[in-house]
Design a protein around this motif. Structure first.
Motif, mmCIF file in Angstrom:
data_model
loop_
_atom_site.group_PDB
_atom_site.id
_atom_site.type_symbol
_atom_site.label_atom_id
_atom_site.label_comp_id
_atom_site.label_asym_id
_atom_site.label_seq_id
_atom_site.Cartn_x
_atom_site.Cartn_y
_atom_site.Cartn_z
ATOM 1 N N HIS A 81 0.831 -1.215 0.000
ATOM 2 C CA HIS A 81 0.000 0.000 0.000
ATOM 3 C C HIS A 81 0.862 1.261 0.000
ATOM 4 O O HIS A 81 0.529 2.247 -0.660
ATOM 5 C CB HIS A 81 -0.922 0.021 1.216
ATOM 6 N N THR A 86 -1.631 3.903 -1.917
ATOM 7 C CA THR A 86 -3.068 3.667 -2.006
ATOM 8 C C THR A 86 -3.719 3.880 -0.641
ATOM 9 O O THR A 86 -3.051 3.944 0.388
ATOM 10 C CB THR A 86 -3.368 2.238 -2.502
ATOM 11 N N ARG A 143 -3.116 7.632 3.479
ATOM 12 C CA ARG A 143 -2.183 7.324 2.396
ATOM 13 C C ARG A 143 -0.791 7.682 2.882
ATOM 14 O O ARG A 143 -0.609 8.677 3.574
ATOM 15 C CB ARG A 143 -2.472 8.149 1.142
#
Length: 180
Positions: A81, A86, A143
């Protein structure tokens, strides 16, 4: 007339020679000042030297300890991630960082069942004002561009770039000035 022409050309030749000589000296010094990047073998040798130091030995022991393995596993769990930057769903678990931490402003958050330090950096004037409105058990979207760890902390450290609560952006890191 011939002497006047020679008298004008001679200083011109001398000055132009000095200019070109000075330019070559500057080019040589600039070539010497740029260090070449280390090769893979040199980096491996430098790492081996560091691992033999007291700090390196302490880090290797921490890395092999159960606490170190837990922190490294937590960092690996969200690395996909963070590398893609993301969205990650998180729940705020504490509004303060562990005692003795020197990470600046941050909160503790649970992402995918693991606890993380969500660090935003040194506290500036109004940059984190909306983040101060967070409460324990708030669900947020985070994020990040990086996750790090250190033997001093029992949790992986996620640097917060973007935080959203109830579809409202409450923090977005400003891009660096003068960088790429």
């Amino acid at each position: 007339m011939k002497k006047v022409i020679y008298a004008l050309i001679l200083p011109l030749v001398v000055v132009s020679g000095l200019v070109f000589a000075n330019r070559e000296i500057k080019n040589e010094t600039s070539k010497k000042s740029t260090p070449r990047p280390l090769s893979a073998a040199e980096m491996k040798a430098a790492r081996k030297r560091w691992e033999a130091t007291p700090d390196g030995i302490m880090y290797k022991k921490w890395e092999a300890s159960p606490e170190g393995k837990k922190v490294l596993a937590g960092a690996a769990k969200i690395r996909k991630h963070t590398s893609a930057s993301t969205n990650m769903e998180a729940v705020v678990t504490s509004l303060s960082l562990p005692p003795g931490s020197r990470l600046g402003f941050g909160v503790m958050a649970r992402i995918n069942g693991e606890d993380y330090i969500l660090s935003f950096g040194l506290e500036n004037s109004n940059e984190f004002q909306q983040l101060h409105s967070l409460k324990v058990n708030d669900k947020i979207i985070v994020r990040s561009h990086s996750v790090s760890y250190a033997p001093k902390y029992s949790y992986p450290i996620v640097s917060g770039d973007y935080v959203e609560r109830d579809s409202i952006i409450i923090y977005k890191r400003a891009p660096r000035k003068g960088g790429c």
